[in-house]
Design a protein around this motif. Structure first.
Motif, PDB file in Angstrom:
ATOM      1  N   SER A  46       0.838  -1.135   0.160  1.00  0.00           N
ATOM      2  CA  SER A  46       0.000   0.123   0.059  1.00  0.00           C
ATOM      3  C   SER A  46       0.827   1.252  -0.012  1.00  0.00           C
ATOM      4  O   SER A  46       0.574   2.266  -0.685  1.00  0.00           O
ATOM      5  CB  SER A  46      -0.986   0.093   1.038  1.00  0.00           C
ATOM      6  N   THR A  96       0.359   3.936  -2.918  1.00  0.00           N
ATOM      7  CA  THR A  96      -0.351   5.197  -2.249  1.00  0.00           C
ATOM      8  C   THR A  96       0.829   6.437  -2.319  1.00  0.00           C
ATOM      9  O   THR A  96       0.184   7.650  -2.516  1.00  0.00           O
ATOM     10  CB  THR A  96      -0.693   5.068  -0.685  1.00  0.00           C
ATOM     11  N   GLU A 149      -4.824  -1.623  -2.847  1.00  0.00           N
ATOM     12  CA  GLU A 149      -5.136  -0.881  -3.797  1.00  0.00           C
ATOM     13  C   GLU A 149      -6.430  -1.366  -4.508  1.00  0.00           C
ATOM     14  O   GLU A 149      -7.504  -0.593  -4.743  1.00  0.00           O
ATOM     15  CB  GLU A 149      -4.314  -0.389  -4.946  1.00  0.00           C
ATOM     16  N   HIS A 156      -9.623  -0.594  -2.628  1.00  0.00           N
ATOM     17  CA  HIS A 156     -10.314   0.788  -2.839  1.00  0.00           C
ATOM     18  C   HIS A 156     -11.638   0.880  -3.206  1.00  0.00           C
ATOM     19  O   HIS A 156     -12.090   0.169  -4.141  1.00  0.00           O
ATOM     20  CB  HIS A 156      -9.319   1.616  -3.266  1.00  0.00           C
ATOM     21  N   THR A 162      -6.209  10.087   0.053  1.00  0.00           N
ATOM     22  CA  THR A 162      -7.065   9.291   1.003  1.00  0.00           C
ATOM     23  C   THR A 162      -7.490  10.389   2.274  1.00  0.00           C
ATOM     24  O   THR A 162      -8.331  10.113   3.055  1.00  0.00           O
ATOM     25  CB  THR A 162      -6.562   7.983   1.499  1.00  0.00           C
TER      26      THR A 162
END
Length: 174
Positions: A21, A25, A95, A98, A132
């Motif tokens: 992640s 991210t 991911e 999500h 996020t």
């Protein structure tokens, strides 16, 4: 999909989600060289230590196959700026998962923990360029300050958010 309290046996799965992640991210936010040096072994060791620490509270989300696909953790820091407060330290999700409501389930579960422990204020720190951060804003977190930190030799902006009313957040936002 289930959310449950993590055990020491989950360290490897949490470590894998942590590395994967971060790589998705924080791509284009922190140096690629830093991300490429993250290792499953190092993060597994880190999470073995974290899970052994009784001051930490860690939850995992598992898919239908029992694979860990996300996690969240909380801790009380010595430097807590407010009495009766706690930190939402992590909330990471692979991911591919999500946009499916799993992040919300993890957040709701950890907020139930905060409520049970009667915490009044919860803090979370998020990199400003991390999309996020809007997730936390959606669930009522208020921006209180911005600061600069260094990750992999690059200075990045970090935002500090807080929630003041755990019960209201659970009732009205989740």
């Amino acid at each position: 999909m289930i959310v449950r309290k993590a055990t020491i046996q989950d360290a490897k799965g949490i470590g894998k989600v942590h590395v994967d992640s971060w790589r998705t991210t924080y791509k284009h936010i922190v140096p690629a060289e830093y991300l490429s040096k993250l290792s499953y072994e190092q993060r597994t060791q880190l999470w073995t230590q974290q899970l052994a620490d009784k001051t930490k509270y860690v939850l995992v989300a598992e898919n239908e196959l029992g694979d860990i696909i996300g996690f969240t953790s909380a801790s009380k820091r010595d430097s807590n700026p407010t009495p009766n407060s706690n930190y939402l330290e992590t909330l990471y999700l692979l991911e591919d998962y999500h946009g499916k409501g799993i992040g919300k389930q993890l957040l709701k579960a950890i907020f139930h923990y905060f409520h049970e422990k009667n915490y009044q204020t919860i803090f979370v720190e998020v990199l400003a360029k991390n999309k996020t951060r809007h997730f936390y804003e959606h669930y009522g977190a208020n921006l209180i300050k911005s600061l600069e930190i260094t990750i992999g030799g690059k200075v990045v902006e970090e935002l500090v958010y807080e929630w003041h009313d755990i019960e209201e957040t659970l009732e009205k936002r989740m």
